[in-house]
Design a protein around this motif. Structure first.
Motif, PDB file in Angstrom:
ATOM      1  N   SER A  53       0.790  -1.555  -0.206  1.00 55.97           N
ATOM      2  CA  SER A  53      -0.168  -0.114   0.149  1.00 55.97           C
ATOM      3  C   SER A  53       1.257   1.641  -0.227  1.00 55.97           C
ATOM      4  O   SER A  53       0.413   2.437  -0.129  1.00 55.97           O
ATOM      5  CB  SER A  53      -0.853   0.032   1.454  1.00 55.97           C
ATOM      6  OG  SER A  53      -0.047  -0.088   2.646  1.00 55.97           O
ATOM      7  N   ASP A  54       1.837   0.995  -0.019  1.00 54.08           N
ATOM      8  CA  ASP A  54       2.915   2.004   0.108  1.00 54.08           C
ATOM      9  C   ASP A  54       3.723   2.478  -1.270  1.00 54.08           C
ATOM     10  O   ASP A  54       4.514   1.512  -1.383  1.00 54.08           O
ATOM     11  CB  ASP A  54       4.452   1.963   0.912  1.00 54.08           C
ATOM     12  CG  ASP A  54       4.878   3.070   1.897  1.00 54.08           C
ATOM     13  OD1 ASP A  54       5.332   3.583   0.687  1.00 54.08           O
ATOM     14  OD2 ASP A  54       5.387   3.003   2.577  1.00 54.08           O
ATOM     15  N   GLN A  55       3.125   3.514  -1.442  1.00 56.51           N
ATOM     16  CA  GLN A  55       3.930   3.771  -2.623  1.00 56.51           C
ATOM     17  C   GLN A  55       5.223   3.782  -3.258  1.00 56.51           C
ATOM     18  O   GLN A  55       5.865   4.322  -4.171  1.00 56.51           O
ATOM     19  CB  GLN A  55       3.735   4.657  -3.868  1.00 56.51           C
ATOM     20  CG  GLN A  55       1.681   5.254  -4.280  1.00 56.51           C
ATOM     21  CD  GLN A  55       1.599   3.898  -4.944  1.00 56.51           C
ATOM     22  OE1 GLN A  55       2.174   3.973  -6.261  1.00 56.51           O
ATOM     23  NE2 GLN A  55       1.266   3.233  -4.924  1.00 56.51           N
ATOM     24  N   ARG A  56       5.983   4.528  -1.837  1.00 57.47           N
ATOM     25  CA  ARG A  56       7.680   4.258  -2.102  1.00 57.47           C
ATOM     26  C   ARG A  56       7.744   3.021  -2.566  1.00 57.47           C
ATOM     27  O   ARG A  56       9.526   3.012  -3.173  1.00 57.47           O
ATOM     28  CB  ARG A  56       7.855   4.816  -0.520  1.00 57.47           C
ATOM     29  CG  ARG A  56       8.254   6.240   0.081  1.00 57.47           C
ATOM     30  CD  ARG A  56       9.084   5.417   1.243  1.00 57.47           C
ATOM     31  NE  ARG A  56       8.132   5.110   1.655  1.00 57.47           N
ATOM     32  CZ  ARG A  56       8.429   4.767   3.344  1.00 57.47           C
ATOM     33  NH1 ARG A  56       9.596   5.091   4.051  1.00 57.47           N
ATOM     34  NH2 ARG A  56       7.857   4.014   4.326  1.00 57.47           N
ATOM     35  N   TYR A  57       7.091   1.941  -2.644  1.00 60.57           N
ATOM     36  CA  TYR A  57       7.894   0.410  -2.371  1.00 60.57           C
ATOM     37  C   TYR A  57       7.019   0.049  -4.185  1.00 60.57           C
ATOM     38  O   TYR A  57       7.572  -0.527  -4.327  1.00 60.57           O
ATOM     39  CB  TYR A  57       7.492  -0.285  -1.369  1.00 60.57           C
ATOM     40  CG  TYR A  57       8.263   0.130  -0.391  1.00 60.57           C
ATOM     41  CD1 TYR A  57       8.713   0.323  -0.322  1.00 60.57           C
ATOM     42  CD2 TYR A  57       7.513  -0.377   0.339  1.00 60.57           C
ATOM     43  CE1 TYR A  57      10.223   0.986   0.388  1.00 60.57           C
ATOM     44  CE2 TYR A  57       7.606   0.434   2.268  1.00 60.57           C
ATOM     45  CZ  TYR A  57       9.221   0.862   2.075  1.00 60.57           C
ATOM     46  OH  TYR A  57       9.302   1.387   3.040  1.00 60.57           O
TER      47      TYR A  57
END
Ligand code: MG
Length: 166
Positions: free
Chosen positions: A66-70
């Motif tokens: 859910s984390d756009q960094r990944y």
């Protein structure tokens, strides 16, 4: 010397139009693995095995999809993070053993490159890294060529002097 064993496994769907990365190595193939990251089942299984040995949860907990960094992150970066975490906590990878399940492509020609890249990412000797490849004999989703899977076991020790020589 304290030893800790960990086990990890992963599976990703094979789809058209994605590059194939296994063990941090780009492997020429018509299809690649679908995933939030590059879908590298080999590195994901190793990361989960290391986190398991440390009793530090799993890869989904450390790098939530859910984390756009990944999003579309190279799994080699995730592996580098897990490697730093284990060194920070005073652990050392004594050795690891991976099995990749793939109907195709043939992985034997890429085995040395995968071992070398995994050793580099974890800062351990290549002799501490085993990569084996199997087909699933035409059975299940892997056997039908719809997915690739990997399992890994890792042994951690709390002292660098436990590393194999060479
Ligand atoms: Mg995965």
């Amino acid at each position: 010397m304290t030893l800790r064993i960990g086990h990890g496994s992963d599976v990703h769907r094979l789809v058209d139009g994605r590059p194939l990365y296994l063990g941090g190595v780009h492997i020429p193939h018509a299809r690649g693995l679908l995933g939030h990251s590059d879908g590298d089942v080999v590195l994901h299984a190793i990361c989960d095995a290391i986190l398991g040995a440390m009793a530090e949860g799993d890869i989904g907990q450390h790098f939530p999809d859910s984390d756009q960094r990944y999003h579309d992150i190279a799994s080699s970066e995730l592996m580098g993070h897990v490697g730093r975490l284990l060194r920070d906590e005073g652990w050392h990878v004594h050795n690891l053993d991976v099995t990749v399940y793939a109907e195709e492509p043939k992985l034997a020609p890429h085995r040395h490159a995968m071992r070398s890249r995994i050793a580099e990412l974890l800062q351990i000797p290549i002799t501490a890294v085993s990569v084996k490849a199997k087909t699933n004999e035409g059975l299940d989703a892997v056997g039908r060529g719809e997915a690739l899977a990997a399992t890994a076991v890792v042994l951690l020790s709390d002292g660098a002097d436990a590393s194999p020589q060479g």
